[in-house]
Motif scaffolding. Structure first.
Motif, PDB file in Angstrom:
ATOM      1  N   ASP A  23      56.932  33.392  16.344  1.00 15.38           N
ATOM      2  CA  ASP A  23      56.026  34.525  16.118  1.00 15.38           C
ATOM      3  C   ASP A  23      54.583  34.160  16.428  1.00 15.38           C
ATOM      4  N   LEU A  24      54.176  32.952  16.072  1.00 19.44           N
ATOM      5  CA  LEU A  24      52.771  32.576  16.257  1.00 19.44           C
ATOM      6  C   LEU A  24      52.562  31.729  17.512  1.00 19.44           C
ATOM      7  N   HIS A  25      53.651  31.392  18.181  1.00 17.24           N
ATOM      8  CA  HIS A  25      53.597  30.631  19.442  1.00 17.24           C
ATOM      9  C   HIS A  25      52.819  29.328  19.318  1.00 17.24           C
ATOM     10  N   LEU A  26      53.012  28.685  18.181  1.00 19.12           N
ATOM     11  CA  LEU A  26      52.447  27.341  17.984  1.00 19.12           C
ATOM     12  C   LEU A  26      53.616  26.374  18.145  1.00 19.12           C
ATOM     13  N   HIS A  27      53.651  25.674  19.267  1.00 19.37           N
ATOM     14  CA  HIS A  27      54.863  24.919  19.595  1.00 19.37           C
ATOM     15  C   HIS A  27      54.782  23.427  19.295  1.00 19.37           C
ATOM     16  N   ALA A  28      53.753  22.998  18.580  1.00 18.67           N
ATOM     17  CA  ALA A  28      53.638  21.566  18.279  1.00 18.67           C
ATOM     18  C   ALA A  28      54.775  21.121  17.369  1.00 18.67           C
ATOM     19  N   ALA A  29      54.971  21.828  16.259  1.00 16.99           N
ATOM     20  CA  ALA A  29      56.052  21.448  15.344  1.00 16.99           C
ATOM     21  C   ALA A  29      57.384  21.672  16.043  1.00 16.99           C
ATOM     22  N   LYS A  30      58.273  20.674  15.956  1.00 13.90           N
ATOM     23  CA  LYS A  30      59.516  20.704  16.725  1.00 13.90           C
ATOM     24  C   LYS A  30      60.727  20.960  15.836  1.00 13.90           C
ATOM     25  N   VAL A  67      48.362  26.578   5.920  1.00 13.22           N
ATOM     26  CA  VAL A  67      49.263  25.813   6.782  1.00 13.22           C
ATOM     27  C   VAL A  67      48.434  25.151   7.887  1.00 13.22           C
ATOM     28  N   THR A  68      48.714  23.875   8.131  1.00 10.62           N
ATOM     29  CA  THR A  68      48.052  23.184   9.236  1.00 10.62           C
ATOM     30  C   THR A  68      49.101  22.550  10.141  1.00 10.62           C
ATOM     31  N   THR A  69      49.003  22.816  11.439  1.00  7.44           N
ATOM     32  CA  THR A  69      49.884  22.171  12.412  1.00  7.44           C
ATOM     33  C   THR A  69      49.014  21.258  13.282  1.00  7.44           C
ATOM     34  N   VAL A  70      49.650  20.574  14.217  1.00  2.00           N
ATOM     35  CA  VAL A  70      48.875  19.676  15.083  1.00  2.00           C
ATOM     36  C   VAL A  70      47.808  20.444  15.860  1.00  2.00           C
ATOM     37  N   GLU A  71      48.108  21.703  16.195  1.00  2.00           N
ATOM     38  CA  GLU A  71      47.095  22.524  16.892  1.00  2.00           C
ATOM     39  C   GLU A  71      45.813  22.634  16.069  1.00  2.00           C
ATOM     40  N   GLY A  72      45.957  22.479  14.731  1.00  2.00           N
ATOM     41  CA  GLY A  72      44.792  22.578  13.854  1.00  2.00           C
ATOM     42  C   GLY A  72      44.038  21.268  13.700  1.00  2.00           C
ATOM     43  N   GLY A  95      42.975  19.423  16.318  1.00  2.00           N
ATOM     44  CA  GLY A  95      42.081  19.218  17.459  1.00  2.00           C
ATOM     45  C   GLY A  95      42.691  19.842  18.695  1.00  2.00           C
ATOM     46  N   THR A  96      41.977  19.760  19.797  1.00  2.00           N
ATOM     47  CA  THR A  96      42.486  20.324  21.059  1.00  2.00           C
ATOM     48  C   THR A  96      42.587  19.206  22.089  1.00  2.00           C
ATOM     49  N   ALA A  97      43.193  19.516  23.228  1.00  2.00           N
ATOM     50  CA  ALA A  97      43.307  18.513  24.296  1.00  2.00           C
ATOM     51  C   ALA A  97      41.914  18.083  24.752  1.00  2.00           C
ATOM     52  N   ALA A  98      40.996  19.071  24.794  1.00  4.84           N
ATOM     53  CA  ALA A  98      39.632  18.745  25.215  1.00  4.84           C
ATOM     54  C   ALA A  98      38.882  17.993  24.126  1.00  4.84           C
ATOM     55  N   LYS A  99      39.190  18.340  22.884  1.00  2.70           N
ATOM     56  CA  LYS A  99      38.445  17.742  21.780  1.00  2.70           C
ATOM     57  C   LYS A  99      39.434  17.305  20.683  1.00  2.70           C
ATOM     58  N   ASP A 135      40.589  12.985  15.082  1.00  3.53           N
ATOM     59  CA  ASP A 135      40.637  11.513  15.038  1.00  3.53           C
ATOM     60  C   ASP A 135      42.065  10.966  14.932  1.00  3.53           C
ATOM     61  N   VAL A 136      42.949  11.685  14.241  1.00  2.00           N
ATOM     62  CA  VAL A 136      44.338  11.215  14.210  1.00  2.00           C
ATOM     63  C   VAL A 136      44.923  11.263  15.619  1.00  2.00           C
ATOM     64  N   GLN A 137      44.624  12.339  16.327  1.00  2.00           N
ATOM     65  CA  GLN A 137      45.136  12.444  17.702  1.00  2.00           C
ATOM     66  C   GLN A 137      44.551  11.352  18.601  1.00  2.00           C
ATOM     67  N   ARG A 138      43.251  11.102  18.434  1.00  2.00           N
ATOM     68  CA  ARG A 138      42.619  10.055  19.250  1.00  2.00           C
ATOM     69  C   ARG A 138      43.226   8.686  18.936  1.00  2.00           C
ATOM     70  N   ALA A 139      43.507   8.455  17.655  1.00  2.00           N
ATOM     71  CA  ALA A 139      44.112   7.173  17.279  1.00  2.00           C
ATOM     72  C   ALA A 139      45.492   7.019  17.913  1.00  2.00           C
TER      73      ALA A 139
END
Lengths: 163, 429
Positions: free
Chosen positions: A28-35, A70-75, A77-81, A84-88
């Motif tokens: 429904d929300l098209h947030l596809h990070a969570a698998k 609710v927070t998913t990986v989309e929340g 950061g972004t690919a452009a920005k 810090d968890v993603q950068r790590a």
């Protein structure tokens, strides 16, 4: 109708309240990070944060969320920005196939929101519910240690130094 | 009363007090036992050490003598009591912080009388009331096992007892009341396995420490109330005597399988504090585990399920009607594994109504399993259930529990569920 707050934005979905949060996020929300991994709360690929706590979204009835955020990986950061968890995770090249990584990242985020100075044991215990079939655990743990340092803390008795 | 009368009363009271203190001091006093040099671990006979290892597993010693994530036998595990928290001590052979300087005599005195090498009384959270009947030879094997563990320098956190219980000589009074060892002669009418099972179960395994109710001073209730069910770490340890609420008989074979694998397919998986017990039993001598199963199957020989195994009800419609919120939550959070035909059921896991928690006289275990899930008790192969503590709030857990009890459980409806969920979170570990 069910009202949700996902990654800081309000959302309204028309679904059965017993529907797993995972399906609402993806379909429904098209947030596809969570698998979708196992659908049984056994693998952790679907992990998201609900009010800062990691939960298996495949076993989370959407009607049970209420006003919790609710927070998913989309929340995170972004690919452009990237956050810090993603950068790590990028820095340590923690992903192999990558399927478990969104769950790993939200789980790490949940841990670091609770404390930025966990013990090695607390970190491993917190990460344990998420499985990685490729076997990149050592890199994933390095990434979590690095993220803790980036947050101004660090794993207090780290098994490996962050370099 | 005249002035001199009052003076006389005060003098006599003072004398009585002094005499009382002296008598108490005599009763409470235990001398220190001289320190020894840590025995060379290479000098212990390997067979004796192996026997001690088995006994330590049967006794589940490590559960209280190891803190989460720390070294085995180095202590630090918190045991919460109504009188404060006691931390398991370091029983590795480190001379400074463990028991490296303890002679066999000091070790035996601690086990049988609850007195440390330095003469201080030990809190009965260390279940020495059970160890009086452990044989000299078994104590020797345990000593050999512990003295050959890696020495770990670790000081557990200080106990936090409510005043005045930090004053250990008071424990001498507790012991006068409750440290009453009864000799345990073997029962010739019973089998060798039964006698062996009783010996292990009543002494080293100290099963009643969790499975018997406790009195005001935390003493285990004995006699007719033994094995009537008790509490451990925020979990309920159900009765394991004629009052066992299980809906399937605990036969020797089923108990044996449960002890060795952490799962009885006719009941459920070992949950909460019973998980580590089965972890250790799975690594103990099979004949001893079988003996324990023999004895405890006998303890439950007159339980309802031992006579008739009742049909398993599935009151799905009425449960949904009475607890519609619980029904929806169950559907979204539980059904994917627990509903008939679901993946886990096809894989051979026991169905919900077989689990004893839904037939207990309180909801605590059902609540804790939902909150904490099941860690695989014996090996990584499972069974595993995820924890829902972070996913569901107190009211939601209460709704599911109420629904489950109507659908599959027995007994009068549990009350104040939401409050008990909050309490379970607070007391749980």
């Amino acid at each position: 109708m069910i009202d949700l707050t996902v990654n800081g934005a309000a959302a309204r979905v028309d679904v059965d309240p017993a529907t797993p949060l995972l399906y609402v996020l993806r379909d429904d929300l098209h947030l596809h990070a969570a698998k979708f991994g196992c659908g049984l709360g056994q693998c952790g690929a679907c992990t998201v944060l609900v009010d800062d706590r990691p939960v298996f979204s495949c076993l989370m009835p959407v009607g049970a969320i209420g006003t919790r955020k609710v927070t998913t990986v989309e929340g995170l950061g972004t690919a452009a920005k990237p956050g810090d968890v993603q950068r790590a995770f990028l820095h340590e090249q923690a992903a192999q196939c990558g399927y478990c990584i969104p769950g790993m990242m939200t789980r790490a985020e949940g841990l670091l929101r609770k404390t930025t100075t966990p013990t090695e044991y607390a970190m491993r215990t917190a990460m344990a519910p998420s499985l990685c079939r490729c076997g990149t655990h050592m890199r994933i743990l390095r990434a979590v240690r690095r993220a803790a340092v980036m947050r101004g803390g660090g794993v207090v008795d780290a098994a490996e130094p962050v370099t | 009363m005249s002035r001199s009368g009052i003076t006389r009363t005060v003098i006599w009271a003072a004398i009585a007090l002094c005499v009382g203190i002296v008598v108490f001091a005599i009763i409470a006093y235990r001398p220190a036992i001289a320190a020894v040099t840590r025995p060379d671990p290479r000098l212990f006979d390997a067979a004796l050490v192996a026997r001690g290892a088995n006994l330590a597993r049967l006794g589940n010693c490590v559960s209280c003598h190891q803190a989460a994530g720390e070294r085995p036998y180095a202590g630090g595990y918190p045991i919460k009591t109504p009188f404060g928290t006691v931390y398991g001590s370091n029983i590795t052979p480190d001379p400074a912080t463990g028991i490296g300087e303890w002679s066999p005599a000091a070790f035996n005195r601690a086990m049988r009388e609850g007195v440390g090498r330095d003469g201080s009384h030990l809190y009965p959270a260390f279940p020495y009331t059970h160890y009086a009947n452990v044989t000299d030879s078994d104590l020797g094997a345990l000593y050999a096992f512990l003295m050959t563990r890696p020495a770990v320098r670790a000081v557990p956190p200080a106990n936090t007892m409510i005043p005045p219980l930090g004053f250990r000589p008071l424990l001498a009074g507790w012991k006068l009341l409750f440290l009453r060892p009864q000799p345990m002669a073997s029962d010739p009418r019973q089998s060798a396995a039964w006698n062996r099972g009783r010996y292990i179960g009543e002494t080293l395994a100290h099963c009643t420490a969790c499975h018997s109710p406790r009195g005001l001073l935390q003493q285990e209730k004995r006699g007719a109330e033994a094995y009537d069910g008790g509490w451990s770490g925020g979990w309920y340890a159900p009765p394991i005597n004629a009052r066992s609420p299980a809906v399937r008989a605990w036969t020797v074979d089923r108990l044996d399988a449960y002890f060795r694998t952490g799962l009885s397919t006719a009941h459920a998986a070992a949950a909460g504090p019973m998980g580590p017990v089965t972890y250790n039993l799975a690594r103990a001598a099979p004949a001893d585990v079988r003996a324990l199963a023999t004895y405890y199957a006998w303890q439950m020989r007159e339980a309802p399920a031992a006579r008739v195994e009742p049909p398993l009800p599935d009151r799905r419609a009425s449960a949904s009607q009475r607890h519609p919120v619980g029904a929806r939550l169950y559907e979204g959070a539980c059904a994917v594994c627990h509903e008939p035909g679901a993946a886990m059921m096809v894989a051979g896991r026991p169905v919900l109504p077989l689990g004893t928690p839904l037939h207990e006289d309180n909801p605590r275990d059902t609540i804790q399993i939902i909150l904490q899930g099941l860690r695989p008790p014996v090996s990584a192969r499972g069974p595993y259930m995820p924890a829902f503590a972070d996913a569901l709030d107190d009211r939601q857990v209460a709704e599911i529990v109420a629904y489950l009890q109507v659908r599959h459980g027995s007994g009068p409806a549990w009350k104040d569920l939401e409050k008990d969920v909050a309490k379970a979170r607070e007391e749980g570990e």
